[in-house]
Design an enzyme around this catalytic site. Sequence first.
Site, PDB file in Angstrom:
ATOM      1  N   GLY A 131       0.851  -1.414  -0.198  1.00  0.00           N
ATOM      2  CA  GLY A 131       0.049   0.018   0.192  1.00  0.00           C
ATOM      3  C   GLY A 131       0.944   1.350  -0.141  1.00  0.00           C
ATOM      4  CG  ASP A 257      -4.691  -1.096 -14.925  1.00  0.00           C
ATOM      5  OD1 ASP A 257      -4.532  -1.924 -15.859  1.00  0.00           O
ATOM      6  OD2 ASP A 257      -3.897  -0.898 -14.187  1.00  0.00           O
TER       7      ASP A 257
HETATM    8  P1  AMP Z   1       0.283   0.459 -11.337  1.00  0.00           P
HETATM    9  O1  AMP Z   1       1.242  -0.438 -12.039  1.00  0.00           O
HETATM   10  O2  AMP Z   1       0.625   1.673 -10.556  1.00  0.00           O
HETATM   11  O3  AMP Z   1      -0.766   0.772 -12.511  1.00  0.00           O
HETATM   12  O4  AMP Z   1      -0.684  -0.457 -10.288  1.00  0.00           O
HETATM   13  C1  AMP Z   1      -1.265  -1.642 -10.815  1.00  0.00           C
HETATM   14  C2  AMP Z   1      -2.306  -1.966  -9.744  1.00  0.00           C
HETATM   15  O5  AMP Z   1      -1.406  -2.551  -8.557  1.00  0.00           O
HETATM   16  C3  AMP Z   1      -3.001  -0.858  -9.131  1.00  0.00           C
HETATM   17  O6  AMP Z   1      -4.249  -1.461  -8.748  1.00  0.00           O
HETATM   18  C4  AMP Z   1      -2.367  -0.590  -7.914  1.00  0.00           C
HETATM   19  O7  AMP Z   1      -3.139   0.272  -6.826  1.00  0.00           O
HETATM   20  C5  AMP Z   1      -1.728  -1.638  -7.385  1.00  0.00           C
HETATM   21  N1  AMP Z   1      -0.440  -1.401  -6.703  1.00  0.00           N
HETATM   22  C6  AMP Z   1       0.634  -0.890  -7.081  1.00  0.00           C
HETATM   23  N2  AMP Z   1       1.666  -1.084  -5.963  1.00  0.00           N
HETATM   24  C7  AMP Z   1       1.046  -1.283  -5.083  1.00  0.00           C
HETATM   25  C8  AMP Z   1       1.709  -1.656  -3.832  1.00  0.00           C
HETATM   26  N3  AMP Z   1       2.799  -1.199  -3.389  1.00  0.00           N
HETATM   27  N4  AMP Z   1       0.714  -1.876  -2.742  1.00  0.00           N
HETATM   28  C9  AMP Z   1      -0.630  -2.189  -3.070  1.00  0.00           C
HETATM   29  N5  AMP Z   1      -1.043  -2.289  -4.353  1.00  0.00           N
HETATM   30  C10 AMP Z   1      -0.361  -1.708  -5.258  1.00  0.00           C
HETATM   31 MG    MG Z   2      -2.085   2.089 -12.324  1.00  0.00          MG
END
Ligand code: AMP
Ligand code: MG
Length: 492
Positions: A131, A257
Amino acid sequence: MSSVNIINKTAGWNLQHTYGKLPSGFFSYRQPIPVKDPKTVILNEDLCKELGLDFSDFPSQEIAQLFSGNKTPEGSQPLAQAYAGHQFGNLTILGDGRAILIGEQKSSNGSLVDIQLKGSGRTPYSRGGDGRATLKSMLREYLISESMHHLGIPTTRSLAVVESGESVYREKSQSGAILTRTAQSHIRVGTFEYARHFLSLEEQKELTNYTIERHYPILIAEENPALSLLKAVMERQVTLVVEWMRVGFIHGVMNTDNMSIAGETIDYGPCAFMNTYSLKTVFSSIDVNGRYAYGNQPYITHWNLSILAGALLPQIHTEQKQAIELAQEALNSFRGIYQEKWLAMMRGKLGLMETEASDKPIIEDLLALMQQFGADYTNTFAALQTGDFSGEAFFEASAFQEWYLHWMKQVTKNGRSLEEVQTSMAQYNPYFIPRNHLVEEALDNASLNNDYQLFKELNKILKTPYIPDPSKFHFQSPPPNGDTGYQTFCGT
Ligand code: AMP
Ligand code: MG
């Protein structure tokens, strides 16, 4: 700091909560999880003003409490949004795993702007994640999203970065931070996929109506809202990707997403700017097949829109066959819309103001030569615009000089002076982009040594990317040894 002091002050929050009126399956109410010792490292005062916010009388500790999520502003109703998404082509259930929407700030012109804390702790959608976010990656998002904004490209923006005073572990221990992100909204293609897979048709329609009211009010009375929405999103997505192509921006992780329904650039994980022109340019360490390479971005935009169309099918027509036909027809117009917008953009970059058929080979020939000679994308257009051809071997090549004469003849043939042409090009061709090597240096200095000098200097220069400044020549140069080996990481 006295709390009495604070209660008497209002920063100007005017938070609305329209997203919370959607069916409950779309989100979960959650508070940000407090952090140990928050310290504000940057607050975007210009953006504060635009949002009607003023923290000038607030003690710095109070600002840090606010933008870390330790305290939430008056009238907030924090929630985490649910969504799904195709990541590198595969459907995954996601949701805000490390972000909390505090509310929608209503600005003086009546528009709603999402205020979201990123890195604010675990939520029901966190899966295995902690998170949290690293200081380096949040500073990166701040710097590049603000640069995109000042380049004139639709984007989410960055309001503040607060160091959490806690460590996060990413192979090794790093400083943690929270970014406050603003956006027209955080509705994604993946939000529609989520609705399609997990919610009722009624609930899917509620999302469509909400999205239309918020982002496409002109469509409110349309007979087929879902189909109209698909076409309208397509227009904005094409506009956006053409803008990326204009400045050599490589998003790096165009998963569904990460595609905003409002047509803003969102998610600054592994993004980078192209130096040497090549359609194949890719920097992301995990993109081994080049799915999200510079030249693939329009194709992926189309692919992502086809996923949106799929999610909207039951709303487009009750008969699947007819729904598919209607969606397909809309998707088929992508190519033509893209070609037209891309051509108009390239004409702008080259000062071709007459929209003649003979423009196209001039554009294509230049790009082919740039690819062949490994020319710097930004600096080639900047040189054409200023007439200063020093420095690049490419400009000495006879093939380029031949092209140049041809171009000059075309742009001046109706009696226009070269100067006039170059003035018209100025709004299309930036002098300053976030050069990857400088971004890395600035982020390392800041996140490892608490030295923000280069970060601030870059941030400042990138606010006026179209204004030449010979004293900042250093910031225009590509890395001396090229981009060989440069990699970005799905920055967390
Ligand atoms: P992203 O690669 O930033 O688009 O993230 C893809 C998904 O993974 C999204 O739903 C983010 O909220 C989740 N996510 C990314 N990093 C974390 C983290 N450190 N803890 C929890 N969820 C994460
Ligand atoms: Mg994202």
